[in-house]
Design an enzyme around this catalytic site. Structure first.
Site, PDB file in Angstrom:
ATOM      1  N   ARG A  19       0.734  -1.308   0.135  1.00 30.86           N
ATOM      2  CA  ARG A  19      -0.051  -0.122  -0.011  1.00 30.86           C
ATOM      3  C   ARG A  19       0.876   1.298   0.050  1.00 30.86           C
ATOM      4  O   ARG A  19       1.833   1.560   0.960  1.00 30.86           O
ATOM      5  CB  ARG A  19      -1.006  -0.073   1.156  1.00 30.86           C
ATOM      6  CG  ARG A  19      -1.818  -1.310   1.339  1.00 30.86           C
ATOM      7  CD  ARG A  19      -2.583  -1.440   2.719  1.00 30.86           C
ATOM      8  NE  ARG A  19      -3.485  -0.466   2.621  1.00 30.86           N
ATOM      9  CZ  ARG A  19      -4.184  -0.248   3.831  1.00 30.86           C
ATOM     10  NH1 ARG A  19      -4.010  -0.687   4.586  1.00 30.86           N
ATOM     11  NH2 ARG A  19      -5.234   0.794   3.576  1.00 30.86           N
ATOM     12  N   GLY A  58     -11.450  -2.051   8.237  1.00 40.40           N
ATOM     13  CA  GLY A  58     -10.186  -2.274   7.398  1.00 40.40           C
ATOM     14  C   GLY A  58      -9.806  -1.321   6.478  1.00 40.40           C
ATOM     15  O   GLY A  58     -10.110  -0.436   6.237  1.00 40.40           O
ATOM     16  N   CYS A  59      -8.817  -1.988   5.626  1.00 44.07           N
ATOM     17  CA  CYS A  59      -8.381  -0.924   4.474  1.00 44.07           C
ATOM     18  C   CYS A  59      -9.478  -0.305   3.606  1.00 44.07           C
ATOM     19  O   CYS A  59     -10.587  -0.721   2.967  1.00 44.07           O
ATOM     20  CB  CYS A  59      -7.737  -1.557   3.272  1.00 44.07           C
ATOM     21  SG  CYS A  59      -7.204  -0.888   1.898  1.00 44.07           S
ATOM     22  N   PHE A  60      -9.338   1.080   3.707  1.00 49.01           N
ATOM     23  CA  PHE A  60     -10.614   1.901   3.155  1.00 49.01           C
ATOM     24  C   PHE A  60     -10.771   1.840   1.751  1.00 49.01           C
ATOM     25  O   PHE A  60     -11.777   2.238   1.261  1.00 49.01           O
ATOM     26  CB  PHE A  60     -10.615   3.338   3.793  1.00 49.01           C
ATOM     27  CG  PHE A  60      -9.273   4.237   3.654  1.00 49.01           C
ATOM     28  CD1 PHE A  60      -8.123   3.996   2.733  1.00 49.01           C
ATOM     29  CD2 PHE A  60      -9.055   5.407   4.544  1.00 49.01           C
ATOM     30  CE1 PHE A  60      -7.125   4.501   2.617  1.00 49.01           C
ATOM     31  CE2 PHE A  60      -7.923   6.063   4.335  1.00 49.01           C
ATOM     32  CZ  PHE A  60      -7.040   5.918   3.319  1.00 49.01           C
TER      33      PHE A  60
END
Length: 220
Positions: A19, A58-60
């Site tokens: 990321r 979690g991961c947006f």
């Protein structure tokens, strides 16, 4: 919400690699919430009766994508923004939030028409699209910034969120303990521009494997 930094978990090394912290092609200036409290790219087009729903799962990147697919913009959903909430630092950057030390969660804030989309339907979908029983973790992403949380904006939202959470614990997630926080929405900080609609703009980008719609029966 004030959070102690003494218990914060560090993100996994692999998730840092997957990321990006920055983009050379886009404006990276962190956003802030608007004077009205509604984060949107076109606030003049948002009617006065619009409401906000703010959640963390979690991961947006994936959270935004899956909600926009389920509740299409133009059909009751006015706008979505990804950002940071629930922490102590002012103007947090993505890099700072990823350390787990600011106390913020990666979150999604939606602006919607309550006459077309109910708050209850948004919260029910929230519990279908991620695993609320893995405390401070979704898939390979580990740390309090990936926690499951509902940030309510008024007492009615708090009541609805708590009622649905009790039901999903008994009916949908009996195998584990639902760890979702239900807390007042505090200061919202919009994430850097390159995070907005990230997976629309980067179709091959990282998606958390915990983000998919479970085939649960309707709540009773």
């Amino acid at each position: 919400m004030a959070s102690s930094t003494s218990h914060l978990l560090m993100p996994t090394f692999l998730s840092r690699l997957l990321r990006p912290f920055s983009s050379t092609s886009l404006n990276l200036t962190p956003g802030t919430e608007s004077a009205t409290g509604i984060t949107t790219t076109s606030s003049s087009s948002i009617p006065a009766n619009a409401q906000k729903c703010t959640i963390a799962a979690g991961c947006f990147w994936g959270v935004e994508k899956i909600f926009r697919k389920q509740f299409s913009v133009g059909n009751g959903l006015y706008d979505t923004k990804v950002g940071y909430i629930g922490g102590d630092a002012s103007h947090p950057s993505y890099r700072a939030v990823c350390t787990g030390r600011t106390g913020h969660a990666e979150a999604l804030q939606m602006v919607y028409d309550p006459e077309k989309i109910s708050y209850a339907s948004l919260i029910e979908f929230f519990y279908k699209m991620h695993d609320p029983t893995t405390k401070n973790r979704q898939g390979m992403d580990s740390g309090t910034q990936y926690r499951s949380a509902i940030f309510f904006h008024d007492q009615e939202q708090e009541s609805v969120a708590k009622e649905i959470t009790e039901k999903v614990q008994k009916q949908w997630w009996r195998q584990g303990v639902v760890s979702t926080e239900i807390v007042p929405a505090g200061q919202w900080w919009s994430a850097e521009e390159y995070h907005q609609l990230y997976l629309d703009n980067n179709p091959g980008g990282y998606e958390c494997p915990a983000h998919y719609v479970r085939n649960f029966k309707d709540l009773e």
